[in-house]
Design a protein around this motif. Structure first.
Motif, short mmCIF file in Angstrom:
data_model
loop_
_atom_site.label_atom_id
_atom_site.label_comp_id
_atom_site.label_asym_id
_atom_site.label_seq_id
_atom_site.Cartn_x
_atom_site.Cartn_y
_atom_site.Cartn_z
N UNK A 1 4.66 2.63 2.83
CA UNK A 1 5.48 3.72 2.32
C UNK A 1 6.72 3.84 3.20
N UNK A 2 7.68 4.63 2.76
CA UNK A 2 8.94 4.73 3.50
C UNK A 2 8.70 5.38 4.86
N UNK A 3 8.96 4.67 5.95
CA UNK A 3 8.69 5.23 7.28
C UNK A 3 9.75 6.25 7.69
N UNK A 4 9.34 7.19 8.54
CA UNK A 4 10.27 8.20 9.04
C UNK A 4 10.08 8.34 10.55
N UNK B 1 4.74 -0.99 -6.77
CA UNK B 1 5.25 -0.54 -5.47
C UNK B 1 5.73 -1.71 -4.62
N UNK B 2 5.09 -2.88 -4.78
CA UNK B 2 5.48 -4.04 -3.98
C UNK B 2 6.87 -4.54 -4.35
N UNK B 3 7.30 -4.29 -5.58
CA UNK B 3 8.65 -4.67 -5.98
C UNK B 3 9.66 -3.56 -5.69
N UNK B 4 9.25 -2.32 -5.89
CA UNK B 4 10.15 -1.19 -5.66
C UNK B 4 10.60 -1.13 -4.20
N UNK C 1 4.10 -8.93 -15.77
CA UNK C 1 3.12 -7.85 -15.80
C UNK C 1 3.25 -7.09 -14.48
N UNK C 2 3.88 -5.93 -14.55
CA UNK C 2 4.12 -5.10 -13.35
C UNK C 2 3.33 -3.81 -13.53
N UNK C 3 2.36 -3.60 -12.66
CA UNK C 3 1.36 -2.54 -12.85
C UNK C 3 1.31 -1.63 -11.63
N UNK C 4 0.77 -0.43 -11.83
CA UNK C 4 0.55 0.49 -10.71
C UNK C 4 -0.55 -0.05 -9.80
N UNK C 5 -1.63 -0.53 -10.41
CA UNK C 5 -2.76 -1.10 -9.67
C UNK C 5 -3.32 -2.28 -10.47
#
Length: 343
Positions: free
Chosen positions: A144-147, A203-206, A232-236
């Motif tokens: 996830x986006x680090x902060x 998420x891996x592409x986003x 085929x781009x899926x959530x899971x």
């Protein structure tokens, strides 16, 4: 002629404090009264003083080692994230190994810290690094986006080993995902595959600003001899969704991070590599032998370390005005999941 460059000694003299107190205040030591530390930092900023992080690291290391040969310290910071795929651990281990090897060649050593669940907080990490005299940090990829905005970046130089980081925006070293996808597709076309299919977790592409998917579509648009199979781009990843897509569109080779897809292909009657192929987008995350892309994490870790040490040697700490990205192409790895060219 006397130099106008401010030093610890000149700051101490102007403030009526000891040199040790000024030094401790600038490196955030808890031994200094907060009001005094604030006064020292304000005076240092107004005078244009810039501390040398390598000199501070030298003294810190010498105090700990009691005169042993100096080796500067770099922090490798990992993020403990519950959503990150477990298979990513091998990739992170290689990144750290590359950083350690290159750091050792350049006279430094690497220490790993974990932030997040089961690790330290960002505030605690800041205190630890300041007290240890560590001013260079290599950030490992975050799911996830680090902060890390709560680190006192006036005293740190940092490099991120993934595509992009915004909090704060730092220099990055990462794989060239776009170029690597194009090269993989070109190789598969040379092996005779004409209906490549792409299986991605969304998420891996986003998190890469859609570079995997963009390269895949661009290749298909510019190679009419290759038939377009809708990605085929899926959530899971789920077997049911994959099987439905595989049977409908009939790709002759599947490209994905998810090597379990080979089992699903075989459940549909595919014989790998006789009738169908599979390519892993990151061979460090595969669960069974296959061909794929080596994103070269050891090389990435080494290059990140080189760039970080160069910043420290130039006394460049803080958030860069113009964050730069260094990309390294992946290396193709042959494997038993694709057909081979006959001699």
């Amino acid at each position: 002629m006397a130099s106008d460059v401010p030093t610890l000694r000149s700051l101490a003299r102007a403030l009526g404090l000891s040199r040790t107190t000024v030094s401790d205040a600038l490196r955030g030591s808890p031994r200094v009264d907060p009001n005094t530390a604030s006064r020292v930092k304000k005076a240092a900023r107004e005078a244009g003083y810039r501390r040398n992080p390598l000199a501070g690291a030298l003294m810190s290391e010498l105090r700990r080692s009691r005169g042993a040969a100096f080796r500067g310290v770099i922090a490798a910071i990992d993020f403990n994230e519950p959503n990150r795929p477990a298979a990513a651990a091998a990739y992170h281990k290689e990144l750290v190994s590359g950083a350690e090897e290159r750091a050792s060649e350049l006279g430094f050593k690497v220490e790993r810290f974990v932030v997040g669940n089961g690790g330290v907080s960002v505030q605690r990490l800041d205190s630890i690094l300041q007290s240890r005299g560590i001013h260079g940090v290599v950030l490992l990829p975050a799911w996830d986006e680090p902060d890390l905005t709560n680190l006192d970046w006036h005293t740190f130089a940092g490099i991120y080993t993934d595509y992009i980081i915004e909090h704060p925006a730092l220099h990055s070293v990462c794989p060239d995902h776009y170029r690597s996808m194009l090269a993989a597709l070109q190789r598969l076309a040379g092996l005779g595959y004409r209906q490549p299919g792409l299986l991605l977790q969304k998420h891996q592409d986003e998190r890469l600003q859609f570079r995997w998917g963009a390269a895949f579509r661009a290749f298909l648009e510019n190679h009419p001899e290759v038939r377009a199979v809708p990605p085929l781009i899926v959530e899971n990843f789920t077997r049911e969704e994959f099987v439905k897509w595989f049977r409908k569109h009939k790709p002759d080779v599947v490209i994905s991070h998810h090597s379990e897809a080979m089992d699903w292909m075989e459940s549909c009657g595919a014989r790998i590599p006789e009738t169908h192929g599979f390519v892993a987008l990151n061979v460090w995350m595969k669960t069974r032998p296959c061909a794929g892309l080596d994103l070269q994490p050891r090389t990435l870790g080494a290059r990140a370390t080189e760039l970080l040490i160069a910043q420290l040697q130039r006394n460049e700490t803080g958030i860069p005005e113009w964050p730069l990205t260094t990309t390294i192409p992946a290396r193709w790895v042959d494997g038993p999941s694709v057909r081979q060219l006959k001699p």
